[in-house]
Design a protein around this motif. Structure first.
Motif, PDB file in Angstrom:
ATOM      1  N   HIS A   7       0.829  -1.207   0.000  1.00 58.87           N
ATOM      2  CA  HIS A   7       0.000   0.000   0.000  1.00 58.87           C
ATOM      3  C   HIS A   7       0.864   1.259   0.000  1.00 58.87           C
ATOM      4  O   HIS A   7       0.478   2.283  -0.562  1.00 58.87           O
ATOM      5  N   ASN A 143       1.557  -2.857 -20.936  1.00 60.13           N
ATOM      6  CA  ASN A 143       0.182  -3.091 -20.477  1.00 60.13           C
ATOM      7  C   ASN A 143       0.038  -4.518 -19.946  1.00 60.13           C
ATOM      8  O   ASN A 143      -0.666  -5.333 -20.520  1.00 60.13           O
ATOM      9  N   SER A 144       0.738  -4.797 -18.859  1.00 60.03           N
ATOM     10  CA  SER A 144       0.627  -6.136 -18.270  1.00 60.03           C
ATOM     11  C   SER A 144       0.740  -6.003 -16.755  1.00 60.03           C
ATOM     12  O   SER A 144       0.566  -4.917 -16.223  1.00 60.03           O
ATOM     13  N   ALA A 145       1.038  -7.088 -16.076  1.00 58.08           N
ATOM     14  CA  ALA A 145       1.157  -7.039 -14.617  1.00 58.08           C
ATOM     15  C   ALA A 145       2.389  -7.836 -14.203  1.00 58.08           C
ATOM     16  O   ALA A 145       2.886  -8.667 -14.967  1.00 58.08           O
ATOM     17  N   MET A 151       2.625  -9.777  -4.505  1.00 60.15           N
ATOM     18  CA  MET A 151       1.404  -9.081  -4.929  1.00 60.15           C
ATOM     19  C   MET A 151       1.501  -8.757  -6.423  1.00 60.15           C
ATOM     20  O   MET A 151       2.601  -8.547  -6.947  1.00 60.15           O
ATOM     21  N   ILE A 152       0.328  -8.672  -7.059  1.00 55.67           N
ATOM     22  CA  ILE A 152       0.317  -8.300  -8.480  1.00 55.67           C
ATOM     23  C   ILE A 152       0.256  -6.777  -8.582  1.00 55.67           C
ATOM     24  O   ILE A 152      -0.579  -6.127  -7.939  1.00 55.67           O
ATOM     25  N   PHE A 153       1.140  -6.219  -9.383  1.00 59.16           N
ATOM     26  CA  PHE A 153       1.104  -4.774  -9.655  1.00 59.16           C
ATOM     27  C   PHE A 153       0.988  -4.550 -11.157  1.00 59.16           C
ATOM     28  O   PHE A 153       1.406  -5.392 -11.955  1.00 59.16           O
ATOM     29  N   SER A 154       0.451  -3.409 -11.513  1.00 60.49           N
ATOM     30  CA  SER A 154       0.297  -3.073 -12.923  1.00 60.49           C
ATOM     31  C   SER A 154       1.604  -2.513 -13.473  1.00 60.49           C
ATOM     32  O   SER A 154       2.174  -1.577 -12.914  1.00 60.49           O
ATOM     33  N   PRO A 225      -5.258   5.924 -19.265  1.00 54.66           N
ATOM     34  CA  PRO A 225      -5.326   4.460 -19.319  1.00 54.66           C
ATOM     35  C   PRO A 225      -5.625   3.833 -17.953  1.00 54.66           C
ATOM     36  O   PRO A 225      -6.028   2.677 -17.879  1.00 54.66           O
ATOM     37  N   ILE A 226      -5.425   4.586 -16.880  1.00 54.61           N
ATOM     38  CA  ILE A 226      -5.743   4.086 -15.540  1.00 54.61           C
ATOM     39  C   ILE A 226      -7.158   4.492 -15.147  1.00 54.61           C
ATOM     40  O   ILE A 226      -7.942   3.695 -14.637  1.00 54.61           O
TER      41      ILE A 226
ATOM     42  N   LEU B 226      -5.471  -4.360  -4.034  1.00 56.06           N
ATOM     43  CA  LEU B 226      -4.380  -4.970  -3.259  1.00 56.06           C
ATOM     44  C   LEU B 226      -4.947  -5.712  -2.054  1.00 56.06           C
ATOM     45  O   LEU B 226      -4.497  -6.798  -1.687  1.00 56.06           O
ATOM     46  N   GLN B 229      -6.259  -8.977  -3.028  1.00 57.48           N
ATOM     47  CA  GLN B 229      -5.168  -9.958  -3.189  1.00 57.48           C
ATOM     48  C   GLN B 229      -4.694 -10.473  -1.833  1.00 57.48           C
ATOM     49  O   GLN B 229      -4.345 -11.644  -1.684  1.00 57.48           O
ATOM     50  N   GLN B 250     -11.014  -1.013 -15.752  1.00 60.17           N
ATOM     51  CA  GLN B 250      -9.726  -0.831 -16.437  1.00 60.17           C
ATOM     52  C   GLN B 250      -8.578  -1.285 -15.558  1.00 60.17           C
ATOM     53  O   GLN B 250      -7.629  -1.911 -16.018  1.00 60.17           O
ATOM     54  N   GLN B 251      -8.681  -0.955 -14.254  1.00 57.11           N
ATOM     55  CA  GLN B 251      -7.580  -1.290 -13.352  1.00 57.11           C
ATOM     56  C   GLN B 251      -7.532  -2.792 -13.040  1.00 57.11           C
ATOM     57  O   GLN B 251      -6.447  -3.362 -12.911  1.00 57.11           O
ATOM     58  N   GLN B 254      -5.895  -4.333 -16.014  1.00 54.54           N
ATOM     59  CA  GLN B 254      -4.443  -4.094 -16.043  1.00 54.54           C
ATOM     60  C   GLN B 254      -3.699  -5.020 -15.082  1.00 54.54           C
ATOM     61  O   GLN B 254      -2.566  -5.409 -15.338  1.00 54.54           O
ATOM     62  N   LEU B 255      -4.355  -5.361 -13.977  1.00 54.05           N
ATOM     63  CA  LEU B 255      -3.728  -6.256 -13.001  1.00 54.05           C
ATOM     64  C   LEU B 255      -3.922  -7.727 -13.357  1.00 54.05           C
ATOM     65  O   LEU B 255      -3.407  -8.605 -12.670  1.00 54.05           O
ATOM     66  N   GLY B 256      -4.703  -7.993 -14.371  1.00 52.81           N
ATOM     67  CA  GLY B 256      -4.960  -9.381 -14.756  1.00 52.81           C
ATOM     68  C   GLY B 256      -5.767 -10.129 -13.705  1.00 52.81           C
ATOM     69  O   GLY B 256      -5.623 -11.338 -13.536  1.00 52.81           O
ATOM     70  N   MET B 257      -6.622  -9.386 -12.979  1.00 55.86           N
ATOM     71  CA  MET B 257      -7.405 -10.007 -11.904  1.00 55.86           C
ATOM     72  C   MET B 257      -8.827 -10.348 -12.322  1.00 55.86           C
ATOM     73  O   MET B 257      -9.676 -10.655 -11.481  1.00 55.86           O
TER      74      MET B 257
END
Lengths: 306, 428
Positions: A7, A143-145, A151-154, A225-226, B226, B229, B250-251, B254-257
């Protein structure tokens, strides 16, 4: 107990994006002492121009449009990153020309004019690009993660944050290490002396406004894009941008950057524990800072106070 | 000539202005009808043109306008031409109240139609009840609208959060497990939808690990995602609406969730996802209608839409347009059945009215519940269409539920319609 580190990372990346948004705003307020309520509209315009560049816009369906769309997505994105802000900068210059009759009058005149401009631009966007949600296509490479600390982040979010750091550094170098930057800063502190030294103040103001607007447009291309792209996306950013420059101190470059990072952190950490208060945390931070320093973190006396 | 004397020209202009003012009055809008012509029937369209639901509001209005145009092509209603006036309700409850007041007292509207945001719908309906003006809530789907906030003059045409939750929750628990997290928009619709979901989870053996309240206007959902997750739920039930939902989608993409954990979205308005990449359209969601339902009348309806709105970027109608259209069509047909525009007669013509599935282009017959005024209709569950037949073919319809199977019985207990004799009489 949740792990706070993701966070904090999230808050810092968000703060860097906010800093990019606030940069143009603080430049215009600092140098020209105009609170530009159309900053959000310029942000939106930059993004919409970029959308047209990436998607071929009005040329789609023509042979030129087909050739354009055959170009690599990465190249079109880079072009959009340059053309969108440049066109937003030109729109900013046009706005500055409209603002000229308000110079020397109480700040309310400029405030009302830019507010009106914001309404006009939003309607123009509806007319030209439609009312619907649009999608600014990104190259696959960004444009992936990815996984960080489990943790997954963009990827794009980190790209945008990195881009913001580069943009902030470039603006700072421009203001601190070039003669034009020195004149702009001098214009903010003592415009009469700048005029006496033979500089064209009108041209300087036009340049500053165009530059501030281009930064707003750049922030738009990076942020949508976000956040998504729709006609009133600019409204979403004016309030945070305004709060950030007040927290940082009106006209202070580093004040805006520090304030943006603090706002991002406040929202990121509050979001972890009490998401319902995440937006409110911005305002609480404002109250806390102004309670101790009425001109913000690094603010000095401004003509807006007269 | 002295500067203080009044010239003859000024005097004449002042006299002429006074005469015109006496005749028309600066504050009163007078209309003169040709001899024998019936006064038009005016509908006030209370649709959002700005704010969080501006897009949906535009679709809502287009649906109503098509129904009005078709009614006028048939010669109007009771021999009267149907007119409309539209004022932006700005996705704001206070504006909704003001607009409703103005439409009734100044614009001479006989009926009010339109809403997407439940807070706005509630505000409009309070004003409408005060005057006795029939109000059709076209597209706001909070259970409170036909529950504790129901009114004798208000009719609710959309499915509500409970209907959609009932259609989705049980099968999702069986498929994805009992551990759920809720993402809830922090306003009336979000809370009521979440409440319905929680009740169903309790009933079917699911449990809420955590509910994250998302303020309206949130643009950054990363903190919440987060947290998801970190908590690792089997299912996320999201009641996020309008522009907030677009940003969230969109978010998440982007995170593939989007695929894991499983997502259940209460209702997915067509306008909120139209034009987005298919990656952004994850999870299972509810809707009341889809433009590719294999039912009689659907293709013709789509064609009429495309003919009437050739310039609209949205090339296929969605559920919001559909509700806007259907609600006005049913209102006008109720006026015809009643043979009068007197409010009580029209209310009675609407209450309990049954609508054949064929007329509504749905799988099952629908009806207007006489006790709550909510339309009981087919509820569809859908997901993203990975094998689209054409560009707009975004949804894959997974199932359709009968109205009785998804009926909102809890809200019905809270609805207390005002008696007829406590509802002011009003004739449009």
């Amino acid at each position: 107990m949740i792990d706070l580190l993701p966070h904090i990372i999230n808050g810092l990346t968000l703060g860097l994006l906010f800093a990019l948004i606030a940069l143009g705003f603080t430049l215009i307020v600092g140098v020209m002492e105009v609170i530009n309520l159309a900053h959000g509209s310029l942000f939106a315009l930059g993004a919409y121009f970029a959308l047209t560049v990436i998607g071929g816009g009005w040329f789609s369906g023509t042979p030129f449009g087909a050739w354009w769309l055959s170009l690599p997505p990465g190249l079109r994105y880079v072009l959009a990153l340059a053309i969108g802000p440049a066109l937003a900068g030109l729109c900013g210059m046009l706005l500055e020309l409209c603002l000229r009759p308000t110079y020397g009058k109480p700040p309310l005149y400029g405030l009302l004019l830019t507010f009106g401009a914001a309404l006009v631009v939003e309607e123009l966007i509806r007319l030209v690009w439609g009312t619907g949600e649009q999608n600014l296509a990104l190259p696959q490479a960004i444009n992936s993660a990815f996984l960080l600390n489990g943790m997954i982040f963009s990827t794009y979010r980190f790209f945008a944050a990195g881009f913001s750091i580069v943009a902030i550094a470039a603006v700072w170098l421009f203001l601190e290490r070039t003669s034009t930057g020195a004149v702009i800063k001098a214009g903010a502190h003592d415009s009469e002396m700048v005029r006496a030294l033979g500089y064209d103040l009108a041209k300087l103001r036009l340049l500053v406004f165009g530059f501030g607007a281009a930064l707003a447009g750049l922030a738009g291309v990076v942020m949508v894009p976000i956040w998504g792209l729709r006609p009133h996306v600019g409204v979403d950013i004016v309030i945070p941008a305004f709060l950030i420059i007040v927290i940082g101190g009106v006209g202070s470059f580093w004040g805006a950057v520090i304030a943006a990072l603090l706002v991002g952190l406040a929202m990121g950490i509050t979001g972890a524990y009490a998401a319902a208060w995440a937006t409110m945390s911005m305002y609480l931070l404002l109250i806390a800072v102004l309670g101790f320093r009425s001109r913000g973190l690094l603010g000095r006396k401004s003509a807006l106070e007269n | 000539m002295s500067k203080n004397t009044i010239s003859r020209r000024v005097l004449l202009a002042a006299g002429a202005t006074s005469a015109v003012s006496l005749f028309a009055g600066p504050w009163k809008h007078n209309r003169v009808w040709a001899q024998g012509a019936a006064k038009p029937l005016r509908i006030g369209i209370t649709a959002d043109a700005s704010g969080m639901y501006a897009n949906s509001g535009a679709s809502d209005k287009r649906g109503m306008m098509m129904a009005i145009a078709e009614a006028n092509e048939r010669g109007g209603v009771l021999g009267r031409k149907v007119e409309f006036v539209h004022i932006d309700t700005e996705t704001t409850a206070a504006t909704g109240s003001r607009v409703a007041e103005r439409m009734i007292s100044r614009e001479q509207c006989g009926f009010l139609v339109g809403a997407v945001h439940s807070g706005v719908a509630n505000a409009i309906s309070q004003v409408a009840q005060k005057y006795g003006v029939i109000y059709i809530n076209t597209n706001s789907s909070s259970p409170t609208e036909a529950g504790q906030n129901c009114h004798r003059v208000k009719f609710v045409f959309d499915g509500n959060g409970t209907n959609f939750a009932k259609a989705a929750v049980k099968s999702a628990i069986e498929r994805f497990g009992p551990d759920w997290m809720l993402l809830t928009n922090d306003y009336v619709w979000g809370h009521d939808t979440a409440k319905a979901t929680k009740a169903l989870l309790a009933e079917y053996g699911g449990k809420v690990m955590e509910e994250v309240l998302i303020p309206q206007g949130t643009r950054d959902f990363t903190s919440a995602l987060l947290k998801v997750q970190q908590r690792k739920p089997g299912v996320i039930s999201a009641a996020i609406g309008g522009d907030d939902q677009k940003a969230m989608r969109q978010q998440v993409a982007q995170l593939g969730m989007g695929d894991k954990p499983a997502w259940i979205n209460s209702q997915q308005d067509w306008d909120d996802v139209y034009g987005l990449p298919v990656d952004n359209l994850f999870g299972v969601f509810g809707t009341t209608w889809y433009y590719r339902l294999d039912l009689p009348g659907v293709a013709d309806f789509v064609k009429r839409y495309q003919t009437m709105y050739p310039e609209t970027a949205m090339r296929s109608p969605g559920n919001v347009f559909y509700n806007g259209y259907m609600s006005v069509r049913e209102l006008l047909s109720a006026v015809e059945r009643a043979g009068t525009t007197s409010n009580i007669a029209v209310i009675k013509a609407l209450e309990g009215h049954k609508m054949p599935a064929r007329d509504r282009m749905q799988h099952f017959d629908a009806s207007i519940d006489a006790d709550t005024h909510q339309v009981q209709q087919t509820i569809y569950l859908a997901t993203a269409n990975r094998a689209p037949k054409e560009k707009d073919d975004l949804f894959e319809i997974l199932s359709h539920a009968k109205p009785d199977d998804v009926r909102d019985t809890d809200s019905a207990k809270l609805c207390k319609l005002e008696p007829y004799d406590k509802t002011p009489t009003f004739d449009a």
